[in-house]
Enzyme design. Structure first.
Site, PDB file in Angstrom:
ATOM      1  NE  ARG A  57     -21.347  -6.674 -12.283  1.00  0.00           N
ATOM      2  CZ  ARG A  57     -21.485  -5.376 -11.687  1.00  0.00           C
ATOM      3  NH1 ARG A  57     -22.523  -4.737 -11.745  1.00  0.00           N
ATOM      4  NH2 ARG A  57     -20.743  -4.978 -10.803  1.00  0.00           N
TER       5      ARG A  57
ATOM      6  CD  GLU B 214      -5.048   0.487  -9.912  1.00  0.00           C
ATOM      7  OE1 GLU B 214      -5.867  -0.076 -10.917  1.00  0.00           O
ATOM      8  OE2 GLU B 214      -5.723   1.212  -9.216  1.00  0.00           O
TER       9      GLU B 214
ATOM     10  CG  HIS C 222     -12.610   0.155  -1.175  1.00  0.00           C
ATOM     11  ND1 HIS C 222     -11.905   1.558  -1.598  1.00  0.00           N
ATOM     12  CD2 HIS C 222     -11.898  -0.291  -0.135  1.00  0.00           C
ATOM     13  CE1 HIS C 222     -10.848   1.431  -0.680  1.00  0.00           C
ATOM     14  NE2 HIS C 222     -10.737   0.539   0.322  1.00  0.00           N
TER      15      HIS C 222
ATOM     16  CE  LYS D 228     -11.234  -4.959  -9.958  1.00  0.00           C
ATOM     17  NZ  LYS D 228     -11.442  -4.368  -8.512  1.00  0.00           N
TER      18      LYS D 228
END
Length: 520
Positions: free
Chosen positions: A293, A200, A235, A116
């Site tokens: 993917r 973040e 999540h 990420k």
């Protein structure tokens, strides 16, 4: 075109790939663990190879065992599906080194987008907006504090190497930072073998919207629009739809252009998904990550665009150009998908493994069920509890909801608990039907359920009390009525007794009285 493809996966995605192979006249080969000997995907394939015991680390995650199975069956290519080794760069490189085709992006593109933090760097370089935060892993708690102070709380701590909600913590204040930092790192290490995390700024009431991209080896890159994935539990996505209820063509074009730009920047080939957070009020969007993917929720895109994504994966991997251009992509109608898990929604969604002893699948207009189970299938404790993906298509969102509600009511699974009852409530929820979605939807939904259950409990208590009061009142009336009847009976008995006694004492006067009465 390939003659034979080995499918390095199990369950419903293996079945989905098998069907695409059949459409193309390709022979599918299955791999399976000892726990999956009787599984649907094994029965549907032309050949099947056992690759180890039930635990995935001893079977579906054994790179060399899978490659050996492909060679033993003379397969041309390997399709990884999703999960397991689908985004493992070592696996992609090992497949290529063995002289086989990996049906997916290159290991290099996967490596850049798989982390990420490196994906965020690539997005910045490509000019794609990212959520404010770090583009490198955090080195210490002190660094996390400094960055959090810069951007302001709340912030999100996220695993650099993972997804699916693992290694992710929302931190509302400095008081929660240390525990969030330690827990995120330990969970990331356990889930991905990499403890690195980044930070973040948390976006207020964000929508989670992703863009499906597709690229071939001839430099053609297109997008197939968005999927709304905001309904999440811990999540993890549970309901997805295409298009988003926002249904803003301008926003779709802007996000699609950003996703295509990013795919071009890393020389991407194959199916991929670029995920964004969208501020619900401003419609500002920020890059989150790219999944290199096929996505679990790909059926909704297929239903709306009419494009078979798995077929396209196979033909592109064989060297063919995309079968469509950007101008030819059309979005017709609306599709919604529910992920049906073997979990108990009344017990905090605890896994519910076991044998399925009753199964009734939904059918009818607009209904699609991607499943890897059948009657008497065993839901194993060793793997993800997803058993099927139920999707409904309609000309409008309202029609797709109506069809999904009907299909959920028809769908019955016995022997195990499933999330079907939970979804039956959601599709009847007014906030859901209005399209008021963000990543906090399920929390609010559960609060509404709790309030409704409390109100129902109070109403039931009031009804019970009313019934009790009515019963007491009725019993009182009965007692009073019985007492009155008893008094009357006693009075009649006393009068009869007195008359009989009088007659016995004065027989002559009584007989003369009776004769007088008859004469009169």
């Amino acid at each position: 075109m390939f003659e034979k493809i080995l499918i390095a996966n199990r369950g419903e995605i293996a079945v989905r790939i098998i069907r695409a192979c059949r459409d193309l006249g390709i022979s599918p080969v299955a791999v399976y663990s000892e726990a999956d000997t009787e599984s649907v995907h094994v029965r549907l394939c032309d050949e099947a190879v056992c690759i180890g015991p039930a635990p995935s680390v001893e079977s579906y995650l054994r790179i060399q065992a899978i490659i050996d199975a492909a060679k033993a069956t003379s397969a041309d290519a390997i399709h990884p599906g999703y999960g397991f080794l689908a985004e493992n760069t070592d696996f992609a490189r090992a497949v290529t080194a063995a002289g086989l085709i990996f049906i997916g992006p290159s290991a290099d593109a996967m490596e850049v987008m798989g982390s990420k933090t490196s994906a965020r760097r690539a997005a910045v370089e490509a000019g794609v907006p990212i959520v404010p935060g770090t583009v490198e892993p955090l080195n210490s708690l002190d660094e996390a504090k400094e960055v959090a102070d810069t951007f302001g709380y709340p912030v999100m701590l996220k695993a650099s190497a993972g997804g699916g909600g693992k290694g992710m913590r929302l931190v509302e204040s400095f008081a929660e930072l240390r525990s969030g930092f330690d827990n995120a790192k330990s969970e990331a290490a356990a889930a991905f073998g990499d403890s690195s995390i980044y930070l973040e700024k948390a976006v207020a009431r964000p929508r989670h919207i992703e863009i499906q991209v597709f690229a071939d080896s001839h430099r053609n890159v297109v997008h197939l629009g968005e999927r709304e994935c905001s309904i999440q539990r811990r999540h993890q996505k549970v309901i997805e739809e295409c298009p988003s209820p926002i249904n803003d063509s301008g926003l779709r074009d802007a996000m699609g252009a950003a996703a295509v730009k990013l795919a071009r920047a890393v020389d991407y080939v194959g199916a991929g998904t670029v995920e964004f957070l969208v501020a619900d009020e401003t419609r500002d969007f920020y890059f989150l990550e790219m999944n290199t993917r096929l996505q679990v929720e790909h059926p909704v895109t297929e239903l709306v665009t009419g494009i078979d994504l798995v077929r396209e994966q196979i033909t592109v991997a064989a060297g063919a150009p995309l079968s469509f251009t950007q101008q030819e992509v059309r979005w017709q109608g609306h599709a919604i998908e529910c992920r049906v898990y073997a979990e108990d929604p009344d017990n905090n969604f605890f896994p519910s493994p076991g044998r399925i002893n009753y199964l009734h699948l939904p059918y009818g207009p607009g209904i699609r069920d991607d499943s890897g189970i059948e009657l008497n299938s065993e839901v194993s404790i060793y793997y993800d509890p997803l058993i099927s993906k139920l999707a409904a298509w309609g000309r409008t969102r309202e029609e797709s909801i109506d069809r999904l509600r009907r299909a959920l009511d028809e769908y019955e699974v016995g022997g195990i608990k499933t999330t079907l009852p939970f979804f039956r409530e959601i599709v009847r929820d007014e906030e859901f039907k209005s399209g008021l979605l963000d990543t906090g939807f399920i929390s609010r939904f559960n609060e509404r359920r709790a309030v409704a259950e409390d109100e129902d409990g109070q109403e039931a208590m009031r009804e019970d009390m009313a019934v009790i009061a009515a019963s007491i009142h009725y019993a009182k009336l009965q007692r009073e009525a019985n007492y009155s009847r008893s008094r009357e009976d006693q009075n009649r008995w006393k009068m009869s007794s007195r008359a009989a006694l009088h007659e016995a004492r004065n027989p002559t006067s009584v007989r003369s009285n009776k004769l007088r009465d008859r004469k009169q």
